[in-house]
Design an enzyme around this catalytic site. Structure first.
Site, PDB file in Angstrom:
ATOM      1  CB  CYS A  74      -0.664  -3.068   0.529  1.00 19.42           C
ATOM      2  SG  CYS A  74      -2.402  -3.511   0.762  1.00 19.42           S
ATOM      3  CG  HIS A 151       2.418 -12.404  -4.295  1.00 15.78           C
ATOM      4  ND1 HIS A 151       1.122 -12.410  -3.832  1.00 15.78           N
ATOM      5  CD2 HIS A 151       2.894 -11.145  -4.081  1.00 15.78           C
ATOM      6  CE1 HIS A 151       0.827 -11.204  -3.353  1.00 15.78           C
ATOM      7  NE2 HIS A 151       1.880 -10.423  -3.484  1.00 15.78           N
ATOM      8  CD  GLU A 200      -3.821  -9.862   1.546  1.00 13.13           C
ATOM      9  OE1 GLU A 200      -3.130  -9.223   2.356  1.00 13.13           O
ATOM     10  OE2 GLU A 200      -4.727  -9.345   0.863  1.00 13.13           O
ATOM     11  CB  CYS A 209      -4.524 -10.106  -2.585  1.00 13.73           C
ATOM     12  SG  CYS A 209      -2.761  -9.867  -2.269  1.00 13.73           S
ATOM     13  N   GLY A 212      -1.329  -9.663  -5.208  1.00 14.17           N
ATOM     14  CA  GLY A 212      -1.557 -11.046  -5.658  1.00 14.17           C
ATOM     15  C   GLY A 212      -2.063 -11.082  -7.083  1.00 14.17           C
TER      16      GLY A 212
HETATM   17  N1  LIG Z   1      -0.389  -9.461   3.113  1.00 10.19           N
HETATM   18  C1  LIG Z   1       0.546  -8.818   2.181  1.00 10.19           C
HETATM   19  C2  LIG Z   1       0.377  -7.284   2.264  1.00 10.19           C
HETATM   20  C3  LIG Z   1      -0.987  -6.830   1.754  1.00 10.19           C
HETATM   21  C4  LIG Z   1      -1.172  -7.178   0.309  1.00 10.19           C
HETATM   22  C5  LIG Z   1      -2.600  -7.064  -0.213  1.00 10.19           C
HETATM   23  N2  LIG Z   1      -3.595  -6.620   0.723  1.00 10.19           N
HETATM   24  C6  LIG Z   1      -2.645  -6.248  -1.483  1.00 10.19           C
HETATM   25  O1  LIG Z   1      -3.679  -5.622  -1.790  1.00 10.19           O
HETATM   26  O2  LIG Z   1      -1.623  -6.278  -2.226  1.00 10.19           O
HETATM   27  C7  LIG Z   1       1.980  -9.178   2.547  1.00 10.19           C
HETATM   28  O3  LIG Z   1       2.242  -9.507   3.716  1.00 10.19           O
HETATM   29  O4  LIG Z   1       2.845  -9.106   1.658  1.00 10.19           O
END
Ligand SMILES: N[C@H](CCC[C@H](N)C(=O)O)C(=O)O
Length: 278
Positions: A74, A151, A200, A209, A212
């Protein structure tokens, strides 16, 4: 027993942080994460972060989505806990060890090297992850990039014209991604500028994100659409992503502590503290 928490965010992608190093914490699992993340009956957040001691880094960060899934990485959270730490920190995550350091524009994080091999993005069958031969209506030929977490990146004329509430979960949960996937829709606005929205995995549409932004920037660089240092503009604000010649992605951007509080453990079904873990 009361449990202290810190509420933080990175460009509006928000977190509840529980620090097991400063207080005895009962075992945290996905169901407790979901209860705490609930924006009506809990504290509310996009991800729950649990900080623990580490034998391989300065500390360990566990990351839970609101659906209870525990995940590998994250980006925005890494900046947030980097801010808490106050100086450079190596942080152990399920996706590997990442490094956060104070920077002029907030916190800079070395997010590791991206992976493009299809077993890093578990697909139903091997594909060219540069431009997968699949489509979901107007979202076609995504790149697939793993930056600790998986991703899919779609390049479109206008990310804000895409119905993410409908297409996001369709793609997130497509069996072609057995571990599911974070869904990125990106527009190229200059050789050093990308506009991005992210649905997400396990959390839905967030205001930013970090992983992302990293995955999208690398995918755009690999397609020759942008240079190796780009600004990624998300609904919550802008991150800078550099893809170094040594292959490491560096993400730089702000992190914010919103407030601190505490809750009664019993209110969230948190059992007695296992003293063998204390
Ligand atoms: N939902 C993402 C985790 C949080 C990623 C995002 N909040 C960031 O800042 O990278 C996943 O399941 O891989």
């Amino acid at each position: 027993m009361r449990i202290d928490f810190i509420k933080m965010h990175g460009l509006g992608n928000d977190f509840v942080v529980l620090d097991a190093r400063s207080q005895p914490l009962p075992a945290i699992d996905g169901s407790i994460a979901s209860a705490l993340a609930d924006r009506h009956t809990g504290i509310g957040c996009d991800q729950l972060l649990v900080l623990e001691p580490s034998t391989s880094a300065d500390f360990r960060m566990r990351i839970f989505n609101p659906d209870g899934s525990e995940v590998e990485a994250c980006g925005n959270a890494t900046r947030a806990v980097g801010l808490l730490h106050g100086e450079s920190a190596a942080i152990e995550t399920l996706g590997g060890i990442v490094h956060a350091s104070p920077a002029e524009a907030g916190i800079s994080v070395e997010m590791g090297t991206p992976r493009f091999d299809w077993d890093a993005i578990p697909l139903a069958y091997a594909m060219d992850t540069h431009a997968m031969p699949v489509a979901w209506e107007e979202l076609v030929n995504p790149s697939a990039v793993n930056v600790g977490n998986p991703h899919a990146i779609f390049f479109v004329p206008d990310p804000y014209a895409i119905d993410m509430a409908r297409l996001g979960p369709l793609i997130e949960n497509d069996p072609i991604f057995p571990e599911r996937v974070n869904v990125n829709v990106a527009g190229i606005t200059a050789r050093d500028a990308i506009t991005l929205r992210v649905w997400e995995r396990g959390a839905g549409l967030t205001r930013a994100c970090g992983t992302g932004a990293c995955a999208t920037a690398v995918a755009a660089m690999r397609r020759g659409l942008v240079d190796r240092s780009v600004k990624v503009s998300l609904p919550g604000g802008t991150l800078r992503i550099d893809w170094r010649e040594d292959g490491v992605i560096v993400m730089t951007g702000p992190a914010t502590e919103s407030f601190r509080g505490s809750f009664a453990a019993a209110d969230f079904g948190l059992g007695p503290v296992d003293r063998t873990r204390a």
